[in-house]
Design an enzyme around this catalytic site. Structure first.
Site, PDB file in Angstrom:
ATOM      1  CD  GLU A  36      51.927  33.559 -16.542  1.00 46.27           C
ATOM      2  OE1 GLU A  36      51.886  33.996 -15.374  1.00 46.27           O
ATOM      3  OE2 GLU A  36      52.007  34.296 -17.552  1.00 46.27           O
ATOM      4  CG  ASN A  91      51.600  34.792 -20.756  1.00 44.26           C
ATOM      5  OD1 ASN A  91      51.073  35.681 -20.094  1.00 44.26           O
ATOM      6  ND2 ASN A  91      52.331  33.826 -20.207  1.00 44.26           N
ATOM      7  CD  GLU A 123      48.358  34.729 -17.396  1.00 47.09           C
ATOM      8  OE1 GLU A 123      49.301  35.509 -17.671  1.00 47.09           O
ATOM      9  OE2 GLU A 123      48.305  34.056 -16.350  1.00 47.09           O
ATOM     10  CG  ASP A 153      49.344  38.833 -17.671  1.00 45.18           C
ATOM     11  OD1 ASP A 153      49.577  38.979 -16.463  1.00 45.18           O
ATOM     12  OD2 ASP A 153      50.099  38.190 -18.435  1.00 45.18           O
ATOM     13  CD  GLU A 210      51.186  39.459 -13.169  1.00 44.85           C
ATOM     14  OE1 GLU A 210      51.182  40.671 -13.379  1.00 44.85           O
ATOM     15  OE2 GLU A 210      51.450  38.614 -14.030  1.00 44.85           O
TER      16      GLU A 210
HETATM   17  P1  C2E Z   1      53.854  37.822 -17.535  1.00 43.16           P
HETATM   18  O1  C2E Z   1      52.815  37.101 -18.304  1.00 43.16           O
HETATM   19  O2  C2E Z   1      53.392  38.937 -16.679  1.00 43.16           O
HETATM   20  O3  C2E Z   1      54.619  36.714 -16.712  1.00 43.16           O
HETATM   21  C1  C2E Z   1      55.137  36.916 -15.430  1.00 43.16           C
HETATM   22  C2  C2E Z   1      56.613  37.254 -15.479  1.00 43.16           C
HETATM   23  O4  C2E Z   1      57.051  37.576 -14.156  1.00 43.16           O
HETATM   24  C3  C2E Z   1      57.480  36.089 -15.909  1.00 43.16           C
HETATM   25  O5  C2E Z   1      58.622  36.608 -16.578  1.00 43.16           O
HETATM   26  C4  C2E Z   1      57.909  35.482 -14.586  1.00 43.16           C
HETATM   27  O6  C2E Z   1      59.094  34.716 -14.662  1.00 43.16           O
HETATM   28  C5  C2E Z   1      58.105  36.734 -13.776  1.00 43.16           C
HETATM   29  N1  C2E Z   1      57.976  36.477 -12.335  1.00 43.16           N
HETATM   30  C6  C2E Z   1      57.168  35.597 -11.717  1.00 43.16           C
HETATM   31  N2  C2E Z   1      57.276  35.657 -10.390  1.00 43.16           N
HETATM   32  C7  C2E Z   1      58.189  36.613 -10.129  1.00 43.16           C
HETATM   33  C8  C2E Z   1      58.723  37.158  -8.912  1.00 43.16           C
HETATM   34  O7  C2E Z   1      58.376  36.761  -7.800  1.00 43.16           O
HETATM   35  N3  C2E Z   1      59.641  38.160  -9.037  1.00 43.16           N
HETATM   36  C9  C2E Z   1      60.031  38.633 -10.253  1.00 43.16           C
HETATM   37  N4  C2E Z   1      60.932  39.608 -10.268  1.00 43.16           N
HETATM   38  N5  C2E Z   1      59.546  38.142 -11.425  1.00 43.16           N
HETATM   39  C10 C2E Z   1      58.632  37.152 -11.357  1.00 43.16           C
HETATM   40  P2  C2E Z   1      59.122  35.988 -17.951  1.00 43.16           P
HETATM   41  O8  C2E Z   1      58.994  34.507 -17.928  1.00 43.16           O
HETATM   42  O9  C2E Z   1      60.455  36.582 -18.239  1.00 43.16           O
HETATM   43  O10 C2E Z   1      58.056  36.527 -18.985  1.00 43.16           O
HETATM   44  C11 C2E Z   1      57.968  37.899 -19.251  1.00 43.16           C
HETATM   45  C12 C2E Z   1      56.762  38.190 -20.115  1.00 43.16           C
HETATM   46  O11 C2E Z   1      56.916  37.610 -21.412  1.00 43.16           O
HETATM   47  C13 C2E Z   1      55.478  37.599 -19.562  1.00 43.16           C
HETATM   48  O12 C2E Z   1      54.964  38.428 -18.558  1.00 43.16           O
HETATM   49  C14 C2E Z   1      54.632  37.547 -20.799  1.00 43.16           C
HETATM   50  O13 C2E Z   1      54.029  38.804 -21.062  1.00 43.16           O
HETATM   51  C15 C2E Z   1      55.648  37.268 -21.890  1.00 43.16           C
HETATM   52  N6  C2E Z   1      55.590  35.827 -22.225  1.00 43.16           N
HETATM   53  C16 C2E Z   1      56.116  34.790 -21.557  1.00 43.16           C
HETATM   54  N7  C2E Z   1      55.828  33.622 -22.168  1.00 43.16           N
HETATM   55  C17 C2E Z   1      55.090  33.954 -23.265  1.00 43.16           C
HETATM   56  C18 C2E Z   1      54.492  33.191 -24.311  1.00 43.16           C
HETATM   57  O14 C2E Z   1      54.542  31.953 -24.348  1.00 43.16           O
HETATM   58  N8  C2E Z   1      53.806  33.895 -25.264  1.00 43.16           N
HETATM   59  C19 C2E Z   1      53.697  35.252 -25.227  1.00 43.16           C
HETATM   60  N9  C2E Z   1      53.018  35.844 -26.214  1.00 43.16           N
HETATM   61  N10 C2E Z   1      54.253  35.989 -24.273  1.00 43.16           N
HETATM   62  C20 C2E Z   1      54.937  35.355 -23.290  1.00 43.16           C
HETATM   63 MG    MG Z   2      51.549  39.016 -15.798  1.00 42.40          MG
HETATM   64 MG    MG Z   3      51.068  36.256 -17.984  1.00 39.92          MG
HETATM   65 MG    MG Z   4      53.865  40.882 -15.747  1.00 40.09          MG
END
Ligand code: C2E
Ligand code: MG
Ligand code: MG
Ligand code: MG
Length: 265
Positions: A36, A91, A123, A153, A210
């Site tokens: 991802e 995403n 997603e 998602d 997830e």
């Molecule tokens: P998401 O799409 O649900 O992505 C998964 C989030 O969970 C990611 O946080 C990831 O680092 C985190 N995660 C993964 N495995 C674990 C785990 O085992 N434990 C815990 N505690 N967390 C875990 P992240 O990278 O901070 O991203 C947060 C949200 O921001 C994402 O949720 C997504 O909705 C958004 N996002 C991230 N990148 C993009 C992007 O390029 N564009 C857009 N529009 N939204 C983004």
């Molecule tokens: Mg997600």
């Molecule tokens: Mg996602």
């Molecule tokens: Mg999430």
């Protein structure tokens, strides 16, 4: 804390937004399925900043398209040089779900970078879907027609109904990490996860768990019929430079862990 607009504008021009990559793993075999793409702000003085601290401001200022275009360009460029069976999940912001030109934009980045559409999983969150139901329908069907896969998602945290799950041609269902993380201590969470996986299965969707942080969670998900896992157990999001390490380390360790445990049951 949300960064102010001036800083984000500067960062866009300075090219400070970059993709990180987190592995998605086939639970039964431990094989890597893909990554991802998760946006990060590599700030010149403050270090690495997570997406929740800048995506909302970028959306508000009308810069989310520009930001995502840069992220996708970089991610697909890198993706074009990893093994061909691996996918990249990207995403899409809820704000982008009213832009009917979105599928065409993704197609053009795919063509520019040589990263094929059939390796892209788009997603969409429940709120993205519900906020723009009509355009979302057309976006999802266009993406599918262009060869992408589409995932719902954070399932379980929003307000989409089973009707939408059934009527839109999703490929994957991602079970939100809040359910996965509370599975161990809460029977209700366990039941919800099992029900969602069952629902996904009966609709012919690939289910993704997830936030898998422990071996126990991975086994529970596998046992419930979940196909793919994502979380710190398998690997944290990493910058492009670390991808070779992740690809080298991941497979043997995980497949050994799960299959050994299953064999002993
Ligand atoms: P998401 O799409 O649900 O992505 C998964 C989030 O969970 C990611 O946080 C990831 O680092 C985190 N995660 C993964 N495995 C674990 C785990 O085992 N434990 C815990 N505690 N967390 C875990 P992240 O990278 O901070 O991203 C947060 C949200 O921001 C994402 O949720 C997504 O909705 C958004 N996002 C991230 N990148 C993009 C992007 O390029 N564009 C857009 N529009 N939204 C983004
Ligand atoms: Mg997600
Ligand atoms: Mg996602
Ligand atoms: Mg999430």
């Amino acid at each position: 804390m949300h960064m102010d607009a001036v800083e984000i504008r500067r960062a866009l021009d300075a090219n400070e937004f970059i993709p990180f990559f987190q592995p998605l793993v086939v639970l039964r075999t431990g094989q890597l399925a893909g990554f991802e793409v998760l946006a990060r702000w590599q700030h010149h003085t403050r270090g690495l900043i997570p997406p929740n601290d800048f995506i909302p401001s970028a959306e508000k200022e009308g810069w989310i398209d520009e930001l995502m275009d840069g992220i996708l360009q970089k991610a697909f460029m890198i993706g074009a040089s990893i093994p061909e069976h691996l996918t990249l999940s990207v995403n899409i912001s809820p704000v982008q779900m009213n832009d009917m030109a979105l599928p065409g934009k993704i197609l053009s980045v795919s063509q520019q970078t040589g990263f094929a559409m059939d390796r892209i999983i788009v997603e969409i969150t429940e709120s993205g879907l519900m906020g723009h139901l009509e355009s979302a329908q057309s976006i999802v069907s266009d993406l599918k027609a262009m060869g992408c896969k589409v995932a719902l998602d954070d399932f379980g945290t929003g307000y989409s109904s089973l009707l939408h799950l059934h009527s839109l041609p999703f490929d994957d269902l991602k079970v939100d990490q809040s359910f996965v993380s509370s599975m161990k201590d809460r029977r209700e969470s366990r039941k919800i996860v099992a029900a969602v996986i069952g629902l996904g299965q009966s609709l012919g969707l690939t289910t993704v768990g997830e936030g898998v942080e422990t071996q126990e969670q991975a086994e529970m998900l596998l046992w419930m019929g979940c196909e793919i896992g994502q979380g710190w157990l398998f690997g944290r999001p990493v910058p492009a430079a670390k991808l070779p390490d992740v690809m080298a380390i991941l497979r043997p360790k995980i497949s050994l862990g799960l299959s050994t445990l299953l064999a002993s049951n």
